[in-house]
Design a protein around this motif. Structure first.
Motif, PDB file in Angstrom:
ATOM      1  N   ARG A 492       0.816  -1.209   0.000  1.00 49.28           N
ATOM      2  CA  ARG A 492       0.000   0.000   0.000  1.00 49.28           C
ATOM      3  C   ARG A 492       0.853   1.264   0.000  1.00 49.28           C
ATOM      4  N   TYR A 494       3.698   1.785  -1.401  1.00 49.46           N
ATOM      5  CA  TYR A 494       4.621   1.928  -2.519  1.00 49.46           C
ATOM      6  C   TYR A 494       3.872   2.130  -3.819  1.00 49.46           C
ATOM      7  N   GLU A 495       2.600   2.437  -3.709  1.00 47.85           N
ATOM      8  CA  GLU A 495       1.800   2.619  -4.904  1.00 47.85           C
ATOM      9  C   GLU A 495       1.140   3.982  -4.887  1.00 47.85           C
ATOM     10  N   ALA A 496       0.069   4.119  -5.632  1.00 45.83           N
ATOM     11  CA  ALA A 496      -0.590   5.402  -5.816  1.00 45.83           C
ATOM     12  C   ALA A 496      -1.166   5.930  -4.500  1.00 45.83           C
ATOM     13  N   LYS A 497      -1.243   7.247  -4.419  1.00 46.12           N
ATOM     14  CA  LYS A 497      -1.821   7.894  -3.246  1.00 46.12           C
ATOM     15  C   LYS A 497      -3.348   7.922  -3.316  1.00 46.12           C
ATOM     16  N   THR A 499      -6.731   5.955  -5.415  1.00 43.43           N
ATOM     17  CA  THR A 499      -7.211   4.928  -6.342  1.00 43.43           C
ATOM     18  C   THR A 499      -8.726   4.954  -6.369  1.00 43.43           C
ATOM     19  N   ARG A 508      -5.431   5.464 -11.034  1.00 42.05           N
ATOM     20  CA  ARG A 508      -4.555   5.754  -9.902  1.00 42.05           C
ATOM     21  C   ARG A 508      -3.889   7.102 -10.108  1.00 42.05           C
ATOM     22  N   GLY A 510      -0.666   8.944  -8.592  1.00 37.84           N
ATOM     23  CA  GLY A 510       0.515   8.755  -7.771  1.00 37.84           C
ATOM     24  C   GLY A 510       1.387   9.999  -7.789  1.00 37.84           C
ATOM     25  N   THR A 511       2.433   9.976  -7.018  1.00 35.63           N
ATOM     26  CA  THR A 511       3.369  11.092  -6.975  1.00 35.63           C
ATOM     27  C   THR A 511       4.772  10.594  -7.255  1.00 35.63           C
ATOM     28  N   THR A 512       5.544  11.436  -7.910  1.00 30.40           N
ATOM     29  CA  THR A 512       6.959  11.168  -8.141  1.00 30.40           C
ATOM     30  C   THR A 512       7.702  12.476  -7.968  1.00 30.40           C
ATOM     31  N   HIS A 522       2.350  15.018  -9.924  1.00 34.89           N
ATOM     32  CA  HIS A 522       1.234  14.075  -9.882  1.00 34.89           C
ATOM     33  C   HIS A 522       1.130  13.372 -11.232  1.00 34.89           C
ATOM     34  N   HIS A 608      -5.956  17.123  -7.349  1.00 32.67           N
ATOM     35  CA  HIS A 608      -5.160  16.195  -8.152  1.00 32.67           C
ATOM     36  C   HIS A 608      -4.469  16.903  -9.314  1.00 32.67           C
TER      37      HIS A 608
END
Length: 769
Positions: A492, A494-497, A499, A508, A510-512, A522, A608
């Motif tokens: 949980r 290590y994936e998208a913030k 869903t 999804r 996610g953040t990087t 985003h 988002h």
């Protein structure tokens, strides 16, 4: 529970009977009907494509319809057994076959109008019922009905005591038809040719039933009766089946049906996009029936049970982690699905009742298929915001294993405790990492920085313990559940913030981190396909990124059109993050055409993405629904630029790339307007069919492949392939002067039309090059 055995016949069975014609005719008829049933399934979903797009959920929902229609067919076959006269049964079946022929050639009924994007499931199920329900249901009745007839016609023969072997012929026909559709039928035949060919196959099958009727009427000595008897006697009735046994049948059939759709969703959502992904699970599902109902199964049940135990636990351990070698994950999930489905179907074959209860057995099996399919395709998207149904059923299918009732040994207790400890360690370490204790810091930096990998290493203990306890069904299922909870707890973080899930798939956000874009970015993911990104730093937030960056073909075309027009009218098929809204000036009009309401909601939520809410100058319109339908309601000759951006994932909506579709786009353009086809795709060559369509229409076109710069920030731009079209040379004037745009060489590739698409050819060209 003890296996139900067939009732004894008063006459000694005849070993061979000296006749191969009758068994061969029955097997051929069952094989043919099954091939027709499984040819019509992909053909029907292809017919509905222009109305609902190519989402895997469309296929899963259609599968629920087919399973329900199969249930109706099996219920009819079971009810027909109330007629003791086999002549009457044959007459009724022939009459219904002829009545169902009135629905040929197959077509999609327009009685319900266009589907509502917010509630497409009911529309799809009802439309399929009105369009193909009758011929599909009547054909579906063939397997149980002809097996029941065979048991009566061959009474007194050894093969007549086990008509279930004909079910293997049925599923072999289904399997071969399913494989043949994408490989042979679709590339070689137009859709109208497929419909005509299917109608011809239906007529051939009716002739086969007439031939079988002749066999039933004659019922000579070669078929186990007395010469000239004129009627086939009904089978002796065996004892009624207990309700507990019936429930077991339903559950054993429900689990593989649920797993089949669940593994399809899991692979396309969490592992990788791949063309024809739906073919592999369904083909393996059918193959398990072929093996399970053989007289001597290719894989014995004890071997299946051992392999399924090991692969099931391993698959559960990997199910929460979406990174890694996708080929390995594909293989692991498909092999596991095959073994678990085979285990359930072999357990069903082991419990099959006497021939006189055959249609009841198949009816309850089909009911299980509907229950499992409906849970995965209809109920799970409402209950879960992710594909949780897949690991859930992976755990619960362990209950189908035989139960060892012998006394529990101390060694087994120790194994179970070891599994509990192994499953508890990763969550404890994860909690330690999060509070950043000194030990946790040392451990994460000196032992491993990869918590998912460490989790898998620790869980080897639990997997081995579960395998050794595989005959202790409650313990095995408990260990499987603990492994699932542990891996999903670790996964949980290590994936998208965020869903969420709609009919069209799992989205999804996610953040990087990209320091050269100000830090946090985003990203929007649909399954494993990236659909857009936006930096959160205000200095970079309104800069269109990835495929839509100013230097890409899409960015070039947009800016060129805006230089021409002080007020441009721009239409975009495919919303994504709404990045194109970053180009919108106050004087421009911009309309997104999007099939998924969830995507529109996410793109407009400033929490988002802010391209639409903050970056666009003025309002941005979204039109929901399939673009082929919604574009038809737009004013002709009103657009300066149309961007068709719906082809980056595996579920390519081919109806948006046909000659007829491109004609529709051109109809909406001003005389010097342009259409940009965004053709970036990691699995298919869709450029040559699009270029061939442009050439057939005789319109100017140019092509560009843009390679992202290594010097640019990671999330700033992406390599992009595009084809630009215009109804006039005037529309492409500036682009012809730009050396980045080139004319493609002539191609012998056949253009796609609403009547012809060849995805296998596109797949082959992509991997060949």
């Amino acid at each position: 529970m003890t296996e139900v055995t067939a009732s004894e016949d008063v006459r000694p069975p005849i070993a061979g009977g000296g006749d191969r014609v009758v068994p061969g005719l029955f097997a051929l008829a069952i094989f043919t009907s099954a091939a027709l049933v499984f040819t019509v399934q992909p053909m029907a979903t292809k017919l509905v494509l222009p109305l609902l797009g190519g989402s895997p959920s469309v296929w899963n929902t259609a599968m629920v319809f087919f399973q329900a229609a199969l249930l109706v067919g099996y219920a009819y076959a079971h009810a027909l057994q109330r007629l003791t006269s086999m002549k009457a049964q044959v007459a009724v079946h022939l009459a219904l076959l002829l009545a169902a022929a009135l629905f040929l050639p197959l077509r999609i009924s327009g009685a319900l109008g266009d589907p509502a994007p917010e509630a497409p499931i009911g529309w799809l199920l009802t439309t399929l019922t009105l369009s193909i329900g009758a011929p599909f249901a009547i054909l579906s009745a063939t397997a149980p009905l002809l097996q029941a007839w065979y048991a009566r016609v061959r009474v007194g023969h050894v093969d007549g005591q086990n008509p279930y072997v004909l079910y293997a012929a049925s599923n072999l026909g289904s399997f071969l038809a399913l494989i043949a559709y994408p490989v042979l039928i679709e590339p070689l035949l137009t859709l109208s040719g497929q419909r005509a060919g299917w109608s011809g196959g239906y007529a051939v099958f009716v002739v086969m039933v007439v031939a079988l009727a002749v066999v039933a009427w004659r019922r000579g000595g070669h078929w186990g009766g007395e010469q000239g008897a004129g009627e086939v006697a009904p089978l002796e009735r065996s004892a009624p089946i207990a309700w507990r046994e019936k429930i077991v049948w339903v559950l054993l059939a429900a689990a593989p049906a649920s797993l089949m759709l669940g593994v399809t969703s899991h692979l396309s959502t969490d592992v990788a996009s791949a063309p024809f992904l739906w073919v592999a699970p369904l083909a393996l599902y059918l193959l398990t029936f072929v093996i399970a109902f053989q007289t001597r199964p290719l894989i014995p049940l004890p071997v299946t049970l051992a392999l399924a135990a090991a692969m099931g636990l391993a698959c559960i351990a990997f199910s929460a982690f979406r990174s890694g070698d996708w080929l390995f994950l594909f293989g692991l999930n498909l092999v596991t699905f095959f073994l678990l489905a085979l285990m359930c179907h072999q357990r069903l074959a082991q419990r099959r009742p006497p021939p006189d209860r055959l249609t009841e057995f198949y009816l309850l099996m089909s009911l299980g298929g509907v229950v499992g399919g409906a849970f995965t395709a209809l109920l799970a998207p409402i209950l879960f915001n992710n594909v949780w149904e897949y690991p859930l059923v992976l755990v619960l299918v362990g209950l189908a294993r035989p139960l060892d009732r012998s006394p529990i040994r101390n060694r087994e207790v120790y194994l179970f405790v070891a599994a509990v400890i192994a499953c508890a360690i990763p969550p404890i370490l994860s909690a330690m990492f999060q509070v950043d204790w000194d030990f946790a810091w040392w451990f994460s930096n000196n032992v491993t920085g990869d918590m998912p990998r460490l989790t898998l290493m620790i869980l080897i203990v639990a997997v081995v313990a579960g395998l050794l306890l595989r005959d202790r069904t409650p313990a095995y299922v408990a260990i499987a559940a603990m492994i699932a909870l542990t891996t999903h707890y670790i996964g949980r973080g290590y994936e998208a913030k965020f869903t969420d899930r709609s009919f069209f798939g799992v989205m999804r956000i996610g953040t990087t981190q990209d320091p050269r874009l100000g830090g946090e970015v985003h990203v929007l993911m649909h399954g494993t396909t990236l659909h857009g990104a936006q930096p959160r730093n205000p200095a970079f937030a309104c800069m269109p990124s990835l495929y839509y960056a100013p230097l890409t073909p899409i960015g070039q075309a947009t800016q060129t059109i805006q230089l021409r027009r002080p007020a441009a009218n721009i239409g975009v098929i495919g919303l994504g993050t709404g990045a194109m809204a970053g180009y919108k000036r106050a004087e421009d009009r911009m309309t997104f055409f999007e099939i998924d309401p969830l995507v529109d909601r996410l793109a407009r939520d400033p929490e988002h993405f802010t391209f639409i809410s903050d970056c666009a100058a003025g309002p941005v319109r979204t039109v929901l629904g399939d673009a082929r339908l919604t574009l038809d309601r737009e004013a002709p000759g009103s657009y300066d630029l149309l961007l068709i951006d719906a082809f980056s994932s595996d579920a390519v909506p081919t109806h948006l790339l046909t000659v007829e579709a491109i004609e529709g786009y051109l109809r909406l353009l001003k005389p010097d307007g342009v259409v940009v086809l965004h053709l970036s795709n990691r699995n298919l060559d869709i450029t040559l069919p699009a270029a061939a369509a442009a050439r057939r229409l005789g319109i100017p076109n140019l092509h560009q492949v843009y390679q992202e710069s290594d010097a640019s920030p990671e999330m700033a731009e992406a390599s992009t392939e595009a084809l630009i079209l215009s109804p006039s040379e005037e529309g492409l004037a500036e682009f012809r002067r730009d050396p980045r745009w080139r004319t493609l060489a002539d191609t012998e590739v056949r253009p796609w039309t609403d009547d012809y698409v060849n995805l296998v050819g596109s797949l082959w060209r992509h991997f060949r090059n």
